[in-house]
Scaffold this active site. Structure first.
Site, PDB file in Angstrom:
ATOM      1  N   LYS A  97      29.870  50.326  38.650  1.00 48.86           N
ATOM      2  CA  LYS A  97      30.555  49.809  39.832  1.00 48.86           C
ATOM      3  C   LYS A  97      29.683  49.945  41.082  1.00 48.86           C
ATOM      4  O   LYS A  97      29.676  49.067  41.947  1.00 48.86           O
ATOM      5  CB  LYS A  97      31.894  50.532  40.018  1.00 48.86           C
ATOM      6  CG  LYS A  97      32.949  50.111  39.013  1.00 48.86           C
ATOM      7  CD  LYS A  97      33.285  48.636  39.171  1.00 48.86           C
ATOM      8  CE  LYS A  97      34.530  48.224  38.437  1.00 48.86           C
ATOM      9  NZ  LYS A  97      34.885  46.817  38.693  1.00 48.86           N
ATOM     10  N   TYR A 131      30.824  54.485  34.017  1.00 47.61           N
ATOM     11  CA  TYR A 131      31.724  53.497  34.625  1.00 47.61           C
ATOM     12  C   TYR A 131      31.479  53.412  36.127  1.00 47.61           C
ATOM     13  O   TYR A 131      31.290  52.320  36.685  1.00 47.61           O
ATOM     14  CB  TYR A 131      33.178  53.881  34.349  1.00 47.61           C
ATOM     15  CG  TYR A 131      34.173  53.172  35.236  1.00 47.61           C
ATOM     16  CD1 TYR A 131      34.402  51.805  35.106  1.00 47.61           C
ATOM     17  CD2 TYR A 131      34.890  53.875  36.211  1.00 47.61           C
ATOM     18  CE1 TYR A 131      35.308  51.144  35.925  1.00 47.61           C
ATOM     19  CE2 TYR A 131      35.797  53.224  37.033  1.00 47.61           C
ATOM     20  CZ  TYR A 131      36.003  51.869  36.884  1.00 47.61           C
ATOM     21  OH  TYR A 131      36.899  51.216  37.706  1.00 47.61           O
ATOM     22  N   GLY A 138      45.215  41.275  33.470  1.00 45.96           N
ATOM     23  CA  GLY A 138      45.182  42.724  33.586  1.00 45.96           C
ATOM     24  C   GLY A 138      46.293  43.240  34.482  1.00 45.96           C
ATOM     25  O   GLY A 138      47.084  42.470  35.032  1.00 45.96           O
ATOM     26  N   PHE A 139      46.336  44.531  34.656  1.00 54.74           N
ATOM     27  CA  PHE A 139      47.385  45.193  35.432  1.00 54.74           C
ATOM     28  C   PHE A 139      47.394  44.698  36.886  1.00 54.74           C
ATOM     29  O   PHE A 139      48.373  44.120  37.365  1.00 54.74           O
ATOM     30  CB  PHE A 139      47.148  46.710  35.350  1.00 54.74           C
ATOM     31  CG  PHE A 139      47.936  47.551  36.305  1.00 54.74           C
ATOM     32  CD1 PHE A 139      49.254  47.246  36.626  1.00 54.74           C
ATOM     33  CD2 PHE A 139      47.352  48.675  36.874  1.00 54.74           C
ATOM     34  CE1 PHE A 139      49.975  48.049  37.501  1.00 54.74           C
ATOM     35  CE2 PHE A 139      48.062  49.482  37.740  1.00 54.74           C
ATOM     36  CZ  PHE A 139      49.371  49.157  38.066  1.00 54.74           C
ATOM     37  N   ILE A 140      46.277  44.874  37.574  1.00 47.89           N
ATOM     38  CA  ILE A 140      46.196  44.442  38.971  1.00 47.89           C
ATOM     39  C   ILE A 140      46.152  42.919  39.052  1.00 47.89           C
ATOM     40  O   ILE A 140      46.752  42.309  39.934  1.00 47.89           O
ATOM     41  CB  ILE A 140      44.974  45.077  39.657  1.00 47.89           C
ATOM     42  CG1 ILE A 140      45.132  46.601  39.698  1.00 47.89           C
ATOM     43  CG2 ILE A 140      44.780  44.533  41.067  1.00 47.89           C
ATOM     44  CD1 ILE A 140      43.862  47.353  40.070  1.00 47.89           C
TER      45      ILE A 140
END
Length: 340
Positions: free
Chosen positions: A159, A155, A13-15
């Protein structure tokens, strides 16, 4: 000294990419798990992963975090010293269309992770949360000690549930867990469903940009390498609730578990229009904007208090939006060949 092993979920993924690159540069052996799902073009994940596979200390595993027993198997096989859990179904708006994906990846996936860590405990388990957990809070900047009981999207609710699940495992099994609450992260290799990509593509294509809340959105834009530096430093700050008496007023350290939440943000609230202007300047082109009402699930503003991060690590992210957008636009042009 023995090489340390880190298990990173969501590694393509991005991170995840940026964190894995940082860990490899620091001499870690990294086991990266990613599902390469089709939430966005999997070719981007493949390109990210290719940057990691050139390092012999990187092991790529393809699979879903919610797959029963997979994480336990990986923990048994590799015995990671650190686990950084980044894998999740991301996106506020998509959670309205497809909440089941969030239930599976974010709730069941986190359960599988916690069970694996219980069976084969790492020195430190670090898990991604989000600034979205602050929900309807209007007192800013957001502090880790604020109540987080009014999530505005499913979402965000998943979390918040992850934070509560992690706290229970930290209390029951003595697992040291740090939750990091990310604030609007951007930079090279970013996701194509995120605003920086959508805005930059529109600027180069000459198509209109939808600007929600009539341009009055405020965001704490955090450059990805700043974020990753924060994660890397926090890996070595292992929560110990028996040290409660020495904690600062800003500390979210639980009184009954080795668990804390830490904001990682730039500590500055930037108007969305100013961010777009910075992208325009970096691209050398103007944007056409269409102003629209707020979208369901969105919040009008985010802003991190980064006192705790500084107290724990001595570090505060400081990359300016001007510098960050220049780096992002340069990468966007080179990757998508949209400079014409």
């Amino acid at each position: 000294m023995a090489t340390k092993t880190a298990l990173v979920t969501g590694a393509a993924g991005f991170i995840g990419l940026h964190l894995c690159l940082r860990l490899l540069a620091d001499g870690f052996r990294v086991v990266g798990l990613d599902s390469h799902n089709d939430y966005y073009d999997p070719a981007l994940k493949t390109a990210r992963e290719a940057l990691l596979l050139v390092d012999l200390n990187y092991t790529a595993i393809r699979g879903k975090v919610e797959e029963p027993g997979l994480l336990r198997q990986l923990c048994e096989q590799h015995r990671p010293d650190f686990i950084v859990h980044l894998a999740a179904q991301a996106g506020v708006r998509y959670s309205i269309e497809n909440p089941r994906a969030y239930t599976e990846a974010n709730l069941m996936g986190t359960f599988e992770l916690l069970e694996a860590a219980r069976a084969f405990p790492p020195k430190h388990l670090l898990m991604a949360s989000t600034s979205s957990v602050y929900g309807a809070n209007t007192q800013m900047p957001y502090r880790e000690t604020d109540k987080v009981d009014s999530q505005m999207s499913y979402y965000a609710a998943t979390k918040k549930a992850n934070e509560a699940m992690a706290h229970s495992y930290a209390h029951l099994y003595g697992l040291p867990i740090t939750m990091f609450r990310f604030f609007t992260v951007y930079g090279p290799w970013g996701r194509p469903d995120m605003a920086p990509y959508l805005f930059t593509k529109a600027i180069f294509d000459g198509t209109p940009i939808k600007v929600f809340n009539h341009g009055n959105m405020l965001r704490d834009f955090t450059y990805v390498t700043d974020l990753v530096r924060g994660i890397r430093l926090l890996m070595d700050v292992i929560p110990d609730h028996t040290m409660n008496d020495t904690r600062s007023k800003a500390d979210s350290l639980s009184q009954v578990a080795p668990w804390r939440a830490v904001n990682i943000g730039n500590g500055v609230s930037v108007k969305l229009l100013d961010f777009i202007r910075a992208l325009e300047q970096a691209a050398g082109r103007s944007a056409e904007m269409i102003y629209e009402d707020m979208q369901a699930g969105d919040v009008p503003a985010t802003w991190a208090d980064t006192t705790l991060l500084q107290d724990l690590t001595g570090y505060a992210p400081r990359t300016s939006v001007v510098d960050g957008t220049q780096a992002y636009v340069a990468w966007h042009q080179s990757f998508y060949h949209s400079s014409g």
